[in-house]
Design a protein around this motif. Structure first.
Motif, PDB file in Angstrom:
ATOM      1  N   LYS A   1      53.678 -56.097 115.607  1.00 39.13           N
ATOM      2  CA  LYS A   1      52.918 -55.000 116.187  1.00 39.13           C
ATOM      3  C   LYS A   1      53.866 -53.953 116.739  1.00 39.13           C
ATOM      4  O   LYS A   1      54.977 -54.270 117.181  1.00 39.13           O
ATOM      5  CB  LYS A   1      51.982 -55.505 117.289  1.00 39.13           C
ATOM      6  CG  LYS A   1      50.836 -56.371 116.770  1.00 39.13           C
ATOM      7  CD  LYS A   1      49.829 -56.674 117.860  1.00 39.13           C
ATOM      8  CE  LYS A   1      48.625 -57.430 117.277  1.00 39.13           C
ATOM      9  NZ  LYS A   1      47.596 -57.686 118.325  1.00 39.13           N
ATOM     10  N   VAL A   2      53.427 -52.699 116.697  1.00 39.81           N
ATOM     11  CA  VAL A   2      54.184 -51.586 117.250  1.00 39.81           C
ATOM     12  C   VAL A   2      53.279 -50.874 118.248  1.00 39.81           C
ATOM     13  O   VAL A   2      52.166 -50.453 117.896  1.00 39.81           O
ATOM     14  CB  VAL A   2      54.639 -50.611 116.142  1.00 39.81           C
ATOM     15  CG1 VAL A   2      55.280 -49.369 116.755  1.00 39.81           C
ATOM     16  CG2 VAL A   2      55.607 -51.300 115.196  1.00 39.81           C
ATOM     17  N   ASN A   3      53.740 -50.798 119.490  1.00 38.18           N
ATOM     18  CA  ASN A   3      52.942 -50.179 120.553  1.00 38.18           C
ATOM     19  C   ASN A   3      51.558 -50.822 120.670  1.00 38.18           C
ATOM     20  O   ASN A   3      50.553 -50.148 120.920  1.00 38.18           O
ATOM     21  CB  ASN A   3      52.806 -48.671 120.318  1.00 38.18           C
ATOM     22  CG  ASN A   3      54.143 -47.949 120.382  1.00 38.18           C
ATOM     23  OD1 ASN A   3      54.963 -48.237 121.254  1.00 38.18           O
ATOM     24  ND2 ASN A   3      54.375 -47.030 119.465  1.00 38.18           N
ATOM     25  N   GLY A   4      51.534 -52.134 120.440  1.00 36.09           N
ATOM     26  CA  GLY A   4      50.293 -52.878 120.593  1.00 36.09           C
ATOM     27  C   GLY A   4      49.356 -52.813 119.408  1.00 36.09           C
ATOM     28  O   GLY A   4      48.258 -53.373 119.453  1.00 36.09           O
TER      29      GLY A   4
ATOM     30  N   ASP B   1      43.429 -45.968 105.288  1.00 33.87           N
ATOM     31  CA  ASP B   1      42.304 -45.570 106.128  1.00 33.87           C
ATOM     32  C   ASP B   1      42.718 -45.501 107.601  1.00 33.87           C
ATOM     33  O   ASP B   1      42.334 -44.573 108.330  1.00 33.87           O
ATOM     34  CB  ASP B   1      41.147 -46.560 105.982  1.00 33.87           C
ATOM     35  CG  ASP B   1      40.476 -46.498 104.608  1.00 33.87           C
ATOM     36  OD1 ASP B   1      40.602 -45.449 103.945  1.00 33.87           O
ATOM     37  OD2 ASP B   1      39.857 -47.493 104.209  1.00 33.87           O
ATOM     38  N   VAL B   2      43.503 -46.485 108.042  1.00 32.55           N
ATOM     39  CA  VAL B   2      43.972 -46.496 109.434  1.00 32.55           C
ATOM     40  C   VAL B   2      44.832 -45.264 109.713  1.00 32.55           C
ATOM     41  O   VAL B   2      44.701 -44.611 110.758  1.00 32.55           O
ATOM     42  CB  VAL B   2      44.756 -47.794 109.720  1.00 32.55           C
ATOM     43  CG1 VAL B   2      45.453 -47.718 111.073  1.00 32.55           C
ATOM     44  CG2 VAL B   2      43.834 -49.005 109.676  1.00 32.55           C
ATOM     45  N   MET B   3      45.719 -44.928 108.767  1.00 30.02           N
ATOM     46  CA  MET B   3      46.578 -43.756 108.942  1.00 30.02           C
ATOM     47  C   MET B   3      45.758 -42.473 109.020  1.00 30.02           C
ATOM     48  O   MET B   3      45.995 -41.617 109.885  1.00 30.02           O
ATOM     49  CB  MET B   3      47.582 -43.649 107.795  1.00 30.02           C
ATOM     50  CG  MET B   3      48.454 -42.399 107.888  1.00 30.02           C
ATOM     51  SD  MET B   3      49.468 -42.101 106.425  1.00 30.02           S
ATOM     52  CE  MET B   3      48.207 -41.664 105.209  1.00 30.02           C
TER      53      MET B   3
ATOM     54  N   LYS C   1      52.580 -43.922 117.949  1.00 29.71           N
ATOM     55  CA  LYS C   1      52.012 -44.613 119.113  1.00 29.71           C
ATOM     56  C   LYS C   1      50.877 -45.537 118.708  1.00 29.71           C
ATOM     57  O   LYS C   1      50.525 -46.465 119.445  1.00 29.71           O
ATOM     58  CB  LYS C   1      51.500 -43.598 120.130  1.00 29.71           C
ATOM     59  CG  LYS C   1      52.557 -42.640 120.657  1.00 29.71           C
ATOM     60  CD  LYS C   1      53.683 -43.362 121.360  1.00 29.71           C
ATOM     61  CE  LYS C   1      54.702 -42.373 121.932  1.00 29.71           C
ATOM     62  NZ  LYS C   1      55.883 -43.094 122.521  1.00 29.71           N
ATOM     63  N   LEU C   2      50.315 -45.291 117.521  1.00 29.05           N
ATOM     64  CA  LEU C   2      49.221 -46.121 117.007  1.00 29.05           C
ATOM     65  C   LEU C   2      49.723 -47.124 115.961  1.00 29.05           C
ATOM     66  O   LEU C   2      48.927 -47.710 115.225  1.00 29.05           O
ATOM     67  CB  LEU C   2      48.135 -45.227 116.412  1.00 29.05           C
ATOM     68  CG  LEU C   2      47.517 -44.220 117.401  1.00 29.05           C
ATOM     69  CD1 LEU C   2      46.578 -43.258 116.683  1.00 29.05           C
ATOM     70  CD2 LEU C   2      46.781 -44.954 118.520  1.00 29.05           C
ATOM     71  N   GLY C   3      51.055 -47.299 115.892  1.00 25.46           N
ATOM     72  CA  GLY C   3      51.636 -48.325 115.031  1.00 25.46           C
ATOM     73  C   GLY C   3      51.905 -47.897 113.605  1.00 25.46           C
ATOM     74  O   GLY C   3      52.190 -48.745 112.753  1.00 25.46           O
ATOM     75  N   ILE C   4      51.839 -46.603 113.329  1.00 24.64           N
ATOM     76  CA  ILE C   4      51.959 -46.126 111.950  1.00 24.64           C
ATOM     77  C   ILE C   4      53.307 -45.445 111.753  1.00 24.64           C
ATOM     78  O   ILE C   4      53.638 -44.473 112.450  1.00 24.64           O
ATOM     79  CB  ILE C   4      50.814 -45.148 111.614  1.00 24.64           C
ATOM     80  CG1 ILE C   4      49.477 -45.884 111.753  1.00 24.64           C
ATOM     81  CG2 ILE C   4      50.973 -44.584 110.211  1.00 24.64           C
ATOM     82  CD1 ILE C   4      48.314 -44.983 112.008  1.00 24.64           C
ATOM     83  N   ALA C   5      54.079 -45.939 110.807  1.00 25.46           N
ATOM     84  CA  ALA C   5      55.411 -45.410 110.529  1.00 25.46           C
ATOM     85  C   ALA C   5      55.361 -44.481 109.328  1.00 25.46           C
ATOM     86  O   ALA C   5      55.162 -44.922 108.191  1.00 25.46           O
ATOM     87  CB  ALA C   5      56.388 -46.556 110.259  1.00 25.46           C
TER      88      ALA C   5
END
Length: 404
Positions: A17-20, A390-392, A351-355
């Motif tokens: 996980k990144v930033n939760g 979709d998340v991105m 911040k939402l875990g997307i690189a």
């Protein structure tokens, strides 16, 4: 069809996980993630047979040497390189390009011309500028059209009897556009010019057959094809590699050394001075095994599916502009949204875990061509999913609201 859940289970980093938030890794054009099979091979080398290669008679050295050379043969077969001695290990794609450009004075003389494209990575521009400065040659540029494709009519016009080298990437790292390298190679050879193809963005995403392409030199980056960082490949036609002087001097690349004169070893060792990245080379062999087990045709088809889906979804974002929106491209989407700076969008979605990657992607002339400071670049791999896209997109839409 690929079993994506099974494939994703092979990549340990995808569980973090990144930033939760669950990691969504869309920076594959910068570097690919590594399957456990590759990671385990690195651990195995350092825990079971760590030794220098080609020089020792003891068991560990012989085991390491055999595995390193077996990996070289795997790479040779993977890219259909005619002979193992034409498969040179380097520290990466940039090293491979510099190895050619540094010695290309044997091919390029004063008054000659070197042609590069307007969509090159800096690593495929600067070494050729340096060459031209050393020998008194002129650098010419193939322009890029508004849609991101190369202007092939302009290329035909700048090709002439002075053209000594043509240098172009297989796929643009900044736009994802696949260049017509078969046509470029054929036209260059009609003018007796040599051709180097930068394959950093193609080597892990499509089947590459260097023999069929007839490129004079082809470079690859191990870390972009599920292998480790610090390892790359340079292919060259044998007669050209024989003429090319070595890029570095030291151990391993010599035949005989006296204070009066030194003679060099044959291929491939002539270009492999010093202790190589032994673990990296062996692990690259494991990466090749892994890619072949998935199937390059399967990878290419699935990534194209992700590209089409991602393109459709990003176009649904109000104000989104995609650069290089053409049919023939890799799974790379380079875009901006309205007047929002790409860095700001990239920071929020992180911040939402997307690189995703933001900036000029080491291709500043591309950004100058479009008069923009940079782009957001989402680049997909065969272990990514439509659900992640979709998340991105949802994260981007949320960020756009925050920044508008």
């Amino acid at each position: 069809m690929l079993d994506i859940n099974k494939i994703r289970a092979d990549f340990p980093i995808l569980n973090r996980k990144v930033n939760g938030h669950p990691l969504v890794y869309f920076d594959n054009a910068a570097t690919s993630q590594k399957p456990r099979q590759v990671i385990d091979k690195i651990t195995e080398y350092y825990t079971q047979y760590n030794a220098n290669i080609h020089r020792g008679v003891h068991a560990l050295s012989q085991e390491a040497t055999d595995l390193f050379e077996e990996a070289r043969e795997k790479v040779r077969a993977f890219f259909n390189i005619p002979e193992t001695k034409q498969t040179l290990f380097t520290s990466g794609n940039t090293h491979s390009i510099n190895a050619v450009a540094s010695g290309a004075h044997v091919f390029v003389k004063e008054g000659d011309e070197v042609i590069v494209s307007a969509v090159e990575h800096h690593s495929n521009i600067v070494p050729w500028q340096m060459l031209c400065e050393r020998v008194g040659a002129t650098l010419k540029v193939i322009p890029v059209l508004d849609n991101g494709e190369l202007d092939m009519d302009a290329f035909a016009k700048i090709l002439n009897s002075k053209t000594a080298f043509v240098v172009v990437n297989h796929i643009s790292n900044a736009l994802g556009v696949q260049n017509p390298i078969e046509e470029i190679i054929e036209k260059a050879h009609e003018h007796k010019a040599l051709v180097l193809i930068d394959g950093a963005q193609s080597c892990g995403h499509m089947k590459v057959d260097v023999l069929a392409l007839d490129a004079d030199f082809y470079t690859m980056a191990g870390h972009k094809m599920c292998g480790p960082t610090g390892i790359g490949i340079l292919y060259g036609k044998e007669e050209l590699l024989d003429r090319l002087p070595p890029y570095q001097g030291g151990g391993e690349m010599i035949d005989q050394v006296t204070f009066e004169h030194t003679t060099y070893a044959g291929l491939p060792h002539k270009f492999e001075a010093g202790t190589p990245n032994i673990a990296g080379g062996i692990a690259l062999g494991a990466a090749v095994d892994y890619l072949e087990s998935v199937g390059m045709e399967n990878i290419a088809a699935y990534e194209d599916e992700l590209l089409k889906y991602g393109t459709q979804k990003i176009k649904e974002i109000d104000g989104a502009v995609i650069y290089g929106d053409v049919d023939k491209k890799a799974a790379v989407i380079s875009f901006n949204v309205g007047n929002i700076h790409p860095y700001d969008l990239g920071t929020i979605v992180d911040k939402l875990g997307i690189a995703v990657r933001t900036g000029h992607h080491c291709a500043q002339p591309v950004m100058d061509r479009y008069q923009i400071p940079g782009t957001i670049r989402a680049s997909f791999a065969f272990y990514n999913t439509k659900e992640e896209i979709d998340v991105m997109v949802q994260a981007l839409q949320r960020a756009v609201i925050m920044l508008s």
